[in-house]
Scaffold this motif. Structure first.
Motif, PDB file in Angstrom:
ATOM      1  N   LYS A  56       7.514  10.394 -89.568  1.00 32.28           N
ATOM      2  CA  LYS A  56       7.333   9.693 -88.496  1.00 32.28           C
ATOM      3  C   LYS A  56       5.732   9.733 -88.131  1.00 32.28           C
ATOM      4  O   LYS A  56       5.371  10.699 -87.754  1.00 32.28           O
ATOM      5  N   ARG A  58       2.294   6.897 -87.650  1.00 31.28           N
ATOM      6  CA  ARG A  58       1.789   5.430 -87.970  1.00 31.28           C
ATOM      7  C   ARG A  58       0.885   5.051 -89.044  1.00 31.28           C
ATOM      8  O   ARG A  58       0.344   6.049 -89.514  1.00 31.28           O
ATOM      9  N   ARG A  59       0.860   4.114 -89.598  1.00 33.77           N
ATOM     10  CA  ARG A  59       0.048   3.703 -91.008  1.00 33.77           C
ATOM     11  C   ARG A  59      -1.483   3.652 -90.215  1.00 33.77           C
ATOM     12  O   ARG A  59      -1.998   3.344 -89.422  1.00 33.77           O
ATOM     13  N   SER A  61      -5.357   2.438 -90.592  1.00 30.79           N
ATOM     14  CA  SER A  61      -5.972   1.062 -90.541  1.00 30.79           C
ATOM     15  C   SER A  61      -6.853   1.065 -91.802  1.00 30.79           C
ATOM     16  O   SER A  61      -7.179   2.321 -92.354  1.00 30.79           O
TER      17      SER A  61
END
Length: 69
Positions: A56, A58-59, A61
């Motif tokens: 869990k 976030r990817r 940037s």
């Protein structure tokens, strides 16, 4: 005999007895337990043994990827 004069020896004796008691009742377990990767698992009939990993996060940037590269 005055107890206040002998308080240091009483504290030392209590620490020795407590320490010896802790070692006497400690379980005889190995110091390091490592899970075996070749362990056989009991699985229900018709189901394969599978390990599920859930990540869990976030990817990153493009700017963050460039910073770590």
């Amino acid at each position: 005999m005055n107890v206040a004069k002998n308080m240091e020896i009483i504290a030392v004796a209590a620490a020795i007895v407590l320490g010896a008691g802790c070692y006497a009742i400690a379980p005889a377990a190995p110091a390091l337990q490592v899970a075996s990767s070749t362990a056989t698992l009991a699985t229900p009939a018709g189901k394969a043994a599978m390990q599920v990993v859930v990540v869990k996060a976030r990817r990153l940037s493009a700017a963050e990827k460039a910073r770590f590269a």
